[in-house]
Design a protein around this motif. Structure first.
Motif, PDB file in Angstrom:
ATOM      1  N   TYR A  57     -12.679  -5.673   4.700  1.00  0.00           N
ATOM      2  CA  TYR A  57     -11.653  -5.559   4.815  1.00  0.00           C
ATOM      3  C   TYR A  57     -10.356  -4.927   5.876  1.00  0.00           C
ATOM      4  O   TYR A  57      -9.183  -5.222   5.958  1.00  0.00           O
ATOM      5  N   ILE A  87      -7.344   1.996   2.633  1.00  0.00           N
ATOM      6  CA  ILE A  87      -8.885   1.752   1.973  1.00  0.00           C
ATOM      7  C   ILE A  87      -7.769   3.115   1.138  1.00  0.00           C
ATOM      8  O   ILE A  87      -8.256   3.853   1.571  1.00  0.00           O
ATOM      9  N   SER A 123     -15.428  -2.175   2.784  1.00  0.00           N
ATOM     10  CA  SER A 123     -14.257  -1.723   3.173  1.00  0.00           C
ATOM     11  C   SER A 123     -13.833  -1.485   4.108  1.00  0.00           C
ATOM     12  O   SER A 123     -12.821  -2.240   4.430  1.00  0.00           O
ATOM     13  N   PRO A 127     -12.339  -3.407  -2.441  1.00  0.00           N
ATOM     14  CA  PRO A 127     -11.559  -4.160  -1.935  1.00  0.00           C
ATOM     15  C   PRO A 127     -11.687  -5.477  -1.873  1.00  0.00           C
ATOM     16  O   PRO A 127     -11.346  -6.509  -1.460  1.00  0.00           O
ATOM     17  N   LYS A 179      -8.467 -11.620  -1.329  1.00  0.00           N
ATOM     18  CA  LYS A 179      -7.160 -10.406  -3.017  1.00  0.00           C
ATOM     19  C   LYS A 179      -8.329 -10.439  -3.691  1.00  0.00           C
ATOM     20  O   LYS A 179      -9.230 -11.550  -3.942  1.00  0.00           O
ATOM     21  N   LYS A 180      -8.396  -9.867  -4.917  1.00  0.00           N
ATOM     22  CA  LYS A 180      -9.769 -10.016  -5.663  1.00  0.00           C
ATOM     23  C   LYS A 180      -9.482 -10.960  -6.025  1.00  0.00           C
ATOM     24  O   LYS A 180      -8.627 -11.131  -6.929  1.00  0.00           O
TER      25      LYS A 180
END
Length: 377
Positions: free
Chosen positions: A331, A283, A328, A129, A28-29
């Protein structure tokens, strides 16, 4: 083997491992990586001393603006009225205010770095992301060329990138305000004006491939020359005049030679074509970012006939390709493809570090023996 100054090298290593941790461990961020990187970049870029290809020219302009420019000239420029000032008005205003307050030139570079890094990384964190990986792509080597070199275009790109949130919100007035402010730093910002509508064009892998092929086939016809008359009739002279200057530029007006840049773009394109559907499914607003990236690639190939156009004009659109689209896609794909992609792009970024250090490190004064910073010189 040439290395960059330890401050840049440690930041590269920090972002390298931070990107891997964010992707595989935290999943996660993780804001701490982006915040630390952002503060570091503001300090390294904002307080640099005679570092970057354009630093001496900007420092000379700092004194020239303040002695030979009146505030009335600045505000005439802001209204697109005839003015004796040739440089964009907000940049001149920042220089003049800082000079008139008796502050040194490094406050100009600090203010510019503070604005551009903050706008770019806040947008990266909001829409990517994998913001740490996006920051690494930005750092190596965009930060050095744009924000420690061509500062005016760098901050123009930053404002255009920031305006992406208003494209998402479909807030046309705020988007146009951003374009106006970006033009106050660099004329090339006008190329981002179509972005508000480009994001809505339906695209898929097949259409993307055909768009790129057609752009490449049209390149020898020098289509960029068709824009001169249009710019002259539709835009203020300060913008259309800048276009003519680029077309007739004696140093950068020649063809862009094929080289490493083209090889890298081929890998970007292959990744996009194969995994575009995955990105669209997983996304948020990927289709918007994808369209801007594809338009940038098309511009790059269409404008190959003039080096300065191929390098400068697609810049803001290419930002969406490397800082948003590629992270993106990494991810969004399945675990096996994710590992393959991250390995390949981390290898690319590592090679880019050494290539940049060797080819531009000494010339730009980013190496251990040449980099200076007013905070510790």
């Amino acid at each position: 083997m040439v290395f960059l100054h330890p401050a840049f090298t440690f930041l590269f290593i920090f972002l390298f491992f931070g990107s891997v941790l964010e992707l595989f461990q935290y999943k996660k961020k993780t804001p701490v990586f982006t915040i630390i990187a952002g503060v570091s970049l503001i300090v390294l870029g904002g307080f640099r001393y005679y570092v970057g290809a354009d630093y001496p020219a900007y420092k000379n302009l700092f004194v020239g603006f303040s002695i030979y420019t009146d505030y009335s000239d600045v505000f005439k420029k802001a209204l697109f009225s005839k003015s004796k000032e040739d440089i964009e008005w907000i940049f001149v205003l920042i220089n003049k205010v800082i000079f008139d307050l008796g502050m040194p030139f490094y406050m100009v570079t600090f203010v510019m770095a503070l604005i551009t890094v903050s706008l770019k990384l806040s947008t990266v964190y909001k829409f990517s992301p994998l913001p740490t990986l996006s920051t690494l792509f930005y750092f190596m080597p965009v930060f050095f060329f744009e924000d420690s070199g061509q500062m005016r275009q760098g901050i123009g790109i930053a404002i255009c990138v920031f305006s992406f949130r208003y494209i998402v919100e479909r807030n046309l007035m705020m988007f146009l305000l951003c374009i106006y402010l970006a033009l106050g730093f660099h004329k090339t910002s006008i190329v981002f004006l179509p972005a508000y509508w480009l994001v809505k064009i339906p695209m898929n892998s097949k259409k993307i491939l055909w768009a790129l092929i057609i752009s490449l086939l049209l390149s020898p016809l020098e289509p960029y020359k068709l824009f001169g008359e249009m710019f002259s009739s539709l835009l203020p002279q300060v913008i259309s005049g800048g276009y003519d200057a680029y077309v007739n530029d004696s140093q950068f007006g020649g063809d862009l030679e094929y080289g490493l840049t083209d090889i890298v773009k081929i890998f970007f394109i292959i990744t996009l074509l194969i995994y575009e559907k995955k990105g669209s499914e997983k996304i948020a607003y990927f289709e918007y970012m994808r369209n801007l990236a594809v338009f940038g690639l098309c511009m790059f190939y269409l404008f190959r006939g003039t080096r300065i156009f191929a390098i400068r004009l697609p810049g803001v659109y290419m930002f969406f390709l490397t800082m948003f689209v590629i992270p993106s896609l990494i991810y969004a794909v399945e675990e096996k493809a994710k590992k393959a992609l991250i390995s390949g792009y981390m290898l690319y970024l590592t090679l880019m570090y050494f290539n940049f250090a060797k080819s531009n490190g000494n010339a730009g004064r980013f190496t251990p023996s040449k980099y200076q910073n007013v905070l510790w010189k």
